[in-house]
Design a protein around this motif. Structure first.
Motif, PDB file in Angstrom:
ATOM      1  N   THR A  73      62.818  11.641  97.964  1.00  0.00           N
ATOM      2  CA  THR A  73      62.888  13.073  98.205  1.00  0.00           C
ATOM      3  C   THR A  73      63.607  13.741  97.046  1.00  0.00           C
ATOM      4  OG1 THR A  73      64.991  12.874  99.327  1.00  0.00           O
ATOM      5  CG2 THR A  73      63.038  12.822 100.717  1.00  0.00           C
ATOM      6  N   VAL A  74      63.319  15.010  96.874  1.00  0.00           N
ATOM      7  CA  VAL A  74      64.021  15.806  95.880  1.00  0.00           C
ATOM      8  C   VAL A  74      64.577  17.019  96.602  1.00  0.00           C
ATOM      9  CG1 VAL A  74      63.831  17.062  93.710  1.00  0.00           C
ATOM     10  CG2 VAL A  74      62.407  15.056  94.095  1.00  0.00           C
ATOM     11  N   GLY A  75      65.880  17.148  96.588  1.00  0.00           N
ATOM     12  CA  GLY A  75      66.502  18.273  97.286  1.00  0.00           C
ATOM     13  C   GLY A  75      66.427  19.540  96.462  1.00  0.00           C
ATOM     14  N   GLN A  76      66.795  20.662  97.078  1.00  0.00           N
ATOM     15  CA  GLN A  76      66.793  21.911  96.329  1.00  0.00           C
ATOM     16  C   GLN A  76      67.808  21.846  95.198  1.00  0.00           C
ATOM     17  OE1 GLN A  76      67.148  25.041  99.198  1.00  0.00           O
ATOM     18  NE2 GLN A  76      65.149  24.510 100.046  1.00  0.00           N
ATOM     19  N   ARG A  77      67.421  22.333  94.071  1.00  0.00           N
ATOM     20  CA  ARG A  77      68.245  22.365  92.853  1.00  0.00           C
ATOM     21  C   ARG A  77      68.674  20.980  92.386  1.00  0.00           C
ATOM     22  NH1 ARG A  77      72.196  27.471  93.742  1.00  0.00           N
ATOM     23  NH2 ARG A  77      70.683  28.742  94.844  1.00  0.00           N
ATOM     24  N   GLU A  78      68.061  19.975  92.937  1.00  0.00           N
ATOM     25  CA  GLU A  78      68.481  18.642  92.551  1.00  0.00           C
ATOM     26  C   GLU A  78      67.723  18.192  91.297  1.00  0.00           C
ATOM     27  OE1 GLU A  78      69.424  14.461  94.815  1.00  0.00           O
ATOM     28  OE2 GLU A  78      67.548  15.487  95.262  1.00  0.00           O
ATOM     29  N   ILE A  79      68.433  17.451  90.445  1.00  0.00           N
ATOM     30  CA  ILE A  79      67.754  16.852  89.293  1.00  0.00           C
ATOM     31  C   ILE A  79      67.661  15.358  89.540  1.00  0.00           C
ATOM     32  CG2 ILE A  79      67.815  16.448  86.823  1.00  0.00           C
ATOM     33  CD1 ILE A  79      69.278  19.004  86.447  1.00  0.00           C
ATOM     34  N   VAL A  80      66.425  14.873  89.653  1.00  0.00           N
ATOM     35  CA  VAL A  80      66.207  13.472  89.956  1.00  0.00           C
ATOM     36  C   VAL A  80      65.606  12.786  88.732  1.00  0.00           C
ATOM     37  CG1 VAL A  80      64.877  11.863  91.363  1.00  0.00           C
ATOM     38  CG2 VAL A  80      65.889  13.894  92.404  1.00  0.00           C
ATOM     39  N   GLY A  81      66.224  11.718  88.302  1.00  0.00           N
ATOM     40  CA  GLY A  81      65.676  10.959  87.193  1.00  0.00           C
ATOM     41  C   GLY A  81      64.801   9.832  87.720  1.00  0.00           C
ATOM     42  N   LEU A  82      63.599   9.715  87.175  1.00  0.00           N
ATOM     43  CA  LEU A  82      62.697   8.636  87.593  1.00  0.00           C
ATOM     44  C   LEU A  82      62.545   7.714  86.387  1.00  0.00           C
ATOM     45  CD1 LEU A  82      60.801   7.475  89.702  1.00  0.00           C
ATOM     46  CD2 LEU A  82      59.085   9.111  89.016  1.00  0.00           C
ATOM     47  N   VAL A  83      63.137   6.513  86.499  1.00  0.00           N
ATOM     48  CA  VAL A  83      63.251   5.649  85.329  1.00  0.00           C
ATOM     49  C   VAL A  83      62.388   4.410  85.491  1.00  0.00           C
ATOM     50  CG1 VAL A  83      64.885   4.357  83.908  1.00  0.00           C
ATOM     51  CG2 VAL A  83      65.608   6.429  85.058  1.00  0.00           C
ATOM     52  N   GLY A  84      61.825   3.953  84.400  1.00  0.00           N
ATOM     53  CA  GLY A  84      61.061   2.714  84.442  1.00  0.00           C
ATOM     54  C   GLY A  84      60.451   2.423  83.091  1.00  0.00           C
ATOM     55  N   GLU A  85      59.941   1.201  82.937  1.00  0.00           N
ATOM     56  CA  GLU A  85      59.271   0.835  81.690  1.00  0.00           C
ATOM     57  C   GLU A  85      57.900   1.472  81.639  1.00  0.00           C
ATOM     58  OE1 GLU A  85      59.507  -3.573  80.710  1.00  0.00           O
ATOM     59  OE2 GLU A  85      60.219  -3.522  82.773  1.00  0.00           O
ATOM     60  N   SER A  86      57.240   1.353  80.487  1.00  0.00           N
ATOM     61  CA  SER A  86      55.845   1.785  80.390  1.00  0.00           C
ATOM     62  C   SER A  86      55.029   1.007  81.417  1.00  0.00           C
ATOM     63  CB  SER A  86      55.277   1.464  79.004  1.00  0.00           C
ATOM     64  OG  SER A  86      56.138   1.950  78.025  1.00  0.00           O
ATOM     65  N   GLY A  87      54.161   1.700  82.114  1.00  0.00           N
ATOM     66  CA  GLY A  87      53.301   1.012  83.068  1.00  0.00           C
ATOM     67  C   GLY A  87      53.936   0.773  84.418  1.00  0.00           C
ATOM     68  N   SER A  88      55.149   1.297  84.623  1.00  0.00           N
ATOM     69  CA  SER A  88      55.790   1.070  85.914  1.00  0.00           C
ATOM     70  C   SER A  88      55.253   2.028  86.977  1.00  0.00           C
ATOM     71  CB  SER A  88      57.296   1.243  85.785  1.00  0.00           C
ATOM     72  OG  SER A  88      57.592   2.557  85.360  1.00  0.00           O
TER      73      SER A  88
END
Lengths: 324, 324
Positions: free
Chosen positions: B31-46
């Motif tokens: 989930t992404v909350g209001q005004r939240e900054i969410v980082g989505l991290v992974g290698e290429s192809g993840s």
């Protein structure tokens, strides 16, 4: 821009000069017109007189320099056969070829681009397969055969359209053309289709390839992410990018259509310059052949110039002045 | 409790290929909350980019969202017809792409590309749309925005182009921005500027932000929460400080030990051994087990999601510091 035009003019003059040399030499190689022009039972004195009057008794370099000197002054010589200035012979017939070529070009673009778009947007669908098969036929069936089939089907079997000649000419703003009478237009349809079929196939393939190359690009996806409608994406974002290769090829093809509409003009007895060229080669009418080729080269130069200008209008990355 | 802006539940996006189905995104929930900054991290192809595109409904065919739910402000997006989805794209959810050299159409002026984005959603005059475009350019720090509207993408540097892309994303003040590695293709100095700029603007307009990146360092500087993705799944999630100071999943730990700046000087970097599994032949159970030093027999079973307070991970042998 003015730098570009000046440089282009210098190049054009060089190209014209080289063409003149090559063509003059080439025409000399194909045979002696005297044999065609003088009846076999003419006396030697008559022969000598005709040869002298045509200037054929002088060495070739002298003939070339005379030709060049006259050409620079706007005189491309007189036809041996018609005894008229070659340039007026050509200009008399050029409109017929121009109207045929332009009509063929419009047909090729007006049908080719939409079909190419349909094909490219739905690759490997049944529609795409059908269009691609059709374009292979357009490519591979010889033009003269296509022309004869068109005549057989539409003139002989169905009797819908005339098969030969230019029909009645109409006049509009002082221009004489088949465009302006119904009879002229019906005469134009078959030869124009015949001339356009090959180009049509080419346009379809170019457009299809362009669409398939452009659609997966990031800027298309970004346009979608902006919420732009699919129609605008295809007709503005994609089409404008495809126009760049399309204009290049169409420019070259337009030149070759003008120069070599010979086959179509012969089949449909279209009184254009292609037919004039063939007749002149047969009769070894050297001045007409030379003048014809120079006119065609000039047209090519002009078309290329227009294409370059179009480039700079379509693609902002092209700057005419900076070309080296 | 306030409603989250984005609620993704068990999302799966698959690509059928001749050699089998590629599960690019496999049962992903976040989930992404209001005004939240969410980082989505992974290698290429993840699968991190595909996750982003899935939210916008922009997965390239033959790929498609096969199951799961994407709720945006309470509205289910996966079932939405194309037209309704288009009304959301660019208006309420905007996206910024990785390579600014590719995201703008090279043959259309910046102004055209911005004005069309305004007009795609709002019925305003062209002048009004242009004014808004100009203001947006000014907001992202582009000097003399009025004149720059008439410029073309090739006249901008990479960093400036990315600013233009950000300006386009901001045109409608969306509630959510999905940024797909927007700084990866830029110089390091420009990277931090863009990073700072986006963070400032997100706060100023109280937008939520999903920041997709392979760079934990960037995410550490920016995000409130981090999601770590591996082979199509989220393997760890939690507040960014907690996850980075005490990673639970061995993969997260591996990622951190491979960052040059996080490892003390003089100590060797420790790359994660092996490579990400082929998406067609992922191992059963935990897909990281082939590369994991802690892997045991039990890892051939599917690890369930462990949730502890605001953290979650998918591992049988979480890091000691976090072991429950």
């Amino acid at each position: 821009m003015s730098v570009f035009i000046i440089r282009r003019l210098m190049q054009s003059i060089a190209v014209l000069f080289v063409t003149a040399v090559v063509v003059f030499l080439g025409v000399y190689a194909i045979g002696d017109p005297v044999e065609m022009l003088i009846s076999p039972d003419a006396s030697p004195a008559e022969r000598a007189q005709v040869i002298a009057s045509l200037g054929l008794d002088r060495p070739m370099w002298q003939q070339f320099l005379t030709f060049l000197w006259n050409a620079v002054h706007g005189d491309l010589g007189r036809s041996f056969v018609f005894n008229r200035p070659t340039i007026s012979l050509i200009l008399e017939r050029l409109p017929a070829t121009l109207e045929l070529t332009l009509t063929a070009l419009v047909i090729a673009l007006a049908i080719g681009i939409p079909l190419g778009l349909i094909s490219g947007l739905k690759p490997n669908s049944a529609t795409d397969e059908a269009i691609m098969t059709g374009s292979i036929l357009g490519f591979s069936l010889p033009s003269f055969w296509q022309g004869m089939m068109l005549i057989m089907i539409f003139s002989i079997w169905l009797g819908w359209l005339p098969s030969t000649g230019r029909g009645e000419l109409g006049s509009f703003l002082g221009i004489q053309s088949s465009f302006f009478t119904l009879d002229g237009l019906t005469h134009l349809i078959l030869p124009a289709i015949n001339l356009s079929l090959f180009k049509l196939s080419l346009v379809i393939r170019l457009t299809r390839t362009g669409v398939r190359e452009t659609m997966p690009l990031d800027f298309v996806k970004f346009a979608r992410a902006k919420g732009i409608s699919e129609r605008r994406i295809v007709f503005v974002h994609v089409l404008k990018n495809i126009l760049i290769p399309l204009v290049t090829v169409i420019g070259m093809e337009l030149g070759s259509m003008l120069a070599f509409a010979v086959v179509t003009e012969t089949i449909f007895a279209w009184p254009g310059i292609g037919k004039l060229l063939i007749d002149s080669i047969m009769r070894l009418d050297r001045p007409v052949v030379v003048a014809y080729l120079l006119v065609i080269v000039s047209l090519f130069i002009l078309i290329n110039f227009v294409v370059d200008i179009l480039y700079s209008l379509i693609d902002p990355r092209v700057r005419l002045g900076e070309q080296s | 409790m306030t409603q989250p802006v984005l609620e993704v539940t068990n999302l799966s996006t698959h690509f059928p290929t001749r050699r089998g189905v590629i599960k690019a995104v496999d049962e992903v929930s976040f989930t992404v909350g209001q005004r939240e900054i969410v980082g989505l991290v992974g290698e290429s192809g993840s699968g991190k980019s595909i996750t982003g595109f899935s939210v916008l409904g922009l997965v390239d065919p033959p790929g498609r969202v096969v199951s799961g739910s994407i709720r945006f402000q309470g509205e289910e997006l996966t079932q939405l017809p194309q037209k309704a989805m288009r009304a959301i794209r660019g208006k309420r959810i905007a996206m910024i792409f990785q390579d600014p050299m590719m995201t703008l159409n090279p043959v259309l002026s910046i102004g055209t590309q911005m004005v069309e984005a305004v007009l795609a959603h709002d019925r305003v005059s062209r002048t009004e749309a242009r004014n808004r475009a100009r203001d947006a350019l000014g907001m992202v720090g582009i000097p003399s925005p009025e004149e720059r509207l008439d410029a073309y993408p090739h006249q901008f540097s990479g960093g400036m182009r990315q600013r233009v892309a950000i300006a386009i994303a901001l045109l409608h003040r969306p509630d959510l921005i999905i940024a797909d590695e927007p700084t990866t293709a830029l110089d390091v100095t420009i990277q931090s500027q863009i990073l700072y700029e986006i963070k400032r603007l997100a706060q100023e307009f109280s937008m939520a932000l999903v920041w997709i990146s392979h760079d934990l360092g960037v995410v550490a500087a920016l995000a409130d929460r981090v999601l770590v993705m591996y082979a199509g799944r989220i393997v760890e999630a939690g507040p960014v400080e907690d996850v980075l100071s005490q990673p639970a999943h061995p993969y997260t730990l591996g990622l951190m030990q491979a960052i040059p700046s996080a490892v003390p000087r003089g100590e060797p970097l420790r790359p994660i051994p092996g490579m990400a599994p082929s998406p067609l032949a992922r191992p059963s159970g935990c897909s990281f087990r082939d590369r994991c030093q802690r892997a045991t027999e039990i890892c051939s079973a599917e690890p369930r999601l462990d949730i502890l307070a605001d953290r979650e991970w998918r591992c049988f042998h979480p890091n000691e510091g976090r072991a429950a």
